[in-house]
Scaffold this motif. Sequence first.
Motif, PDB file in Angstrom:
ATOM      1  N   VAL A 232       3.398  14.059  -0.005  1.00  0.00           N
ATOM      2  CA  VAL A 232       4.127  14.407  -1.227  1.00  0.00           C
ATOM      3  C   VAL A 232       3.766  15.824  -1.687  1.00  0.00           C
ATOM      4  O   VAL A 232       4.644  16.578  -2.118  1.00  0.00           O
ATOM      5  N   VAL A 233       2.490  16.194  -1.584  1.00  0.00           N
ATOM      6  CA  VAL A 233       2.092  17.565  -1.922  1.00  0.00           C
ATOM      7  C   VAL A 233       2.846  18.558  -1.040  1.00  0.00           C
ATOM      8  O   VAL A 233       3.363  19.577  -1.517  1.00  0.00           O
TER       9      VAL A 233
ATOM     10  N   THR B 270       0.661  12.740  11.175  1.00  0.00           N
ATOM     11  CA  THR B 270       0.582  11.555  10.321  1.00  0.00           C
ATOM     12  C   THR B 270      -0.336  11.895   9.150  1.00  0.00           C
ATOM     13  O   THR B 270      -1.516  12.225   9.356  1.00  0.00           O
ATOM     14  N   LEU B 271       0.207  11.858   7.946  1.00  0.00           N
ATOM     15  CA  LEU B 271      -0.516  12.233   6.742  1.00  0.00           C
ATOM     16  C   LEU B 271      -0.706  11.023   5.834  1.00  0.00           C
ATOM     17  O   LEU B 271      -0.098   9.978   6.046  1.00  0.00           O
TER      18      LEU B 271
ATOM     19  N   ASN C  33       5.463   7.748   9.444  1.00  0.00           N
ATOM     20  CA  ASN C  33       4.253   8.466   9.841  1.00  0.00           C
ATOM     21  C   ASN C  33       3.393   8.860   8.648  1.00  0.00           C
ATOM     22  O   ASN C  33       3.074  10.033   8.442  1.00  0.00           O
ATOM     23  N   VAL C  34       3.035   7.854   7.851  1.00  0.00           N
ATOM     24  CA  VAL C  34       1.977   8.030   6.852  1.00  0.00           C
ATOM     25  C   VAL C  34       0.932   6.956   7.123  1.00  0.00           C
ATOM     26  O   VAL C  34       1.231   5.907   7.700  1.00  0.00           O
TER      27      VAL C  34
ATOM     28  N   GLU D   4       0.830  -1.209   0.000  1.00  0.00           N
ATOM     29  CA  GLU D   4       0.000   0.000   0.000  1.00  0.00           C
ATOM     30  C   GLU D   4       0.861   1.255   0.000  1.00  0.00           C
ATOM     31  O   GLU D   4       0.598   2.212  -0.745  1.00  0.00           O
ATOM     32  N   LEU D   5       1.911   1.261   0.818  1.00  0.00           N
ATOM     33  CA  LEU D   5       2.816   2.402   0.877  1.00  0.00           C
ATOM     34  C   LEU D   5       3.533   2.585  -0.459  1.00  0.00           C
ATOM     35  O   LEU D   5       3.614   3.702  -0.996  1.00  0.00           O
ATOM     36  N   VAL D   6       4.050   1.504  -1.018  1.00  0.00           N
ATOM     37  CA  VAL D   6       4.776   1.574  -2.288  1.00  0.00           C
ATOM     38  C   VAL D   6       3.873   2.093  -3.402  1.00  0.00           C
ATOM     39  O   VAL D   6       4.257   2.982  -4.181  1.00  0.00           O
TER      40      VAL D   6
END
Length: 324
Positions: free
Chosen positions: A302-303, A295-296, A207-208, A25-27
Amino acid sequence: MNNNFYKSLDLPLIAAPMFLISGPELVIECCKNGIVGTFPALNQRTTEGFEDWVIQIKKALTDFEKETGKKAAPFGVNLIVHPSNIRVKADLDICEKHKVPLIITSLGAIPDLVKIVHGYGALVYHDIIKKRHAEKAAEAGVDGLIVVAAGAGGHAGTLHPIPLIHEVKKVFDKKIILSGCLSSGRDIASALQMGADMAYMGTRFINVKESMADDAYKKMIMECGAEDIVYTAAVSGVNASFLRPSLEAMGISEKQWKETKKIDFGSGSDAMSEEAKAWKTIWSAGQGVSSINNTLTVKELVVQLKSEFISAIQSQQELLKRYQ
């Protein structure tokens, strides 16, 4: 050099492969949002499970490109190239089969592995903490070096990034990727100013919302500062950076973490399993925690990073006008 690798990037940034943290999911979200997403093959317990993840990532990115008409950023896999990792050949075979665009090697720069990866048209980056490691990696023919400086999470180096990059550039003339304490878009710009071609960011991506980190882990990162990072060999036998409160919660005293001897967390036939047990309860992070307070989602992060990066570059242009 496969220059197509870089064309789809919105930022010169790789989200580092983190043990027990980075998953599909992160990738996928990293690649959808224009940065390189990576994960360690050993985050899956078996080669079969690892292949399932690679297939999942490839399908998600293919679907994304069909639906949006936008090119996703490439993804990468971290392979531990060390005799203790009995899976390395099988996992490499999976990478070759599915043409994984980037292979990140740790604990060994192997010419034969580089030839295999180059044979199917992909890149090899190798992480190093000193000039001697850079020389060996250069001899092996790698395409890039991940220069791990002092203050990084995981198995960090001990040198300041500026002299470390200077040392590496004496023996290596390809891509330089800087790792260590990078948490903002301004930090990415600073990495380029110091002579790197790309930035390598780990702790910030714990922290995402898409990371596999426990909520308590994320909370501890937000509560800690740079002085709460302990550099010790007590956990894995090799010096690495850990959050002090997580060491204390496991009853590991300052006296113990200052010793060079590895703490015995229990015996077992599976060394990787024992290592995972330790890292699951003793949490790694770099000194970049000092600037992490939320935590975003990956997209939101990225924005934010891109906005900060552009602002930093623009401020440099103003300085240039002043001092020309």
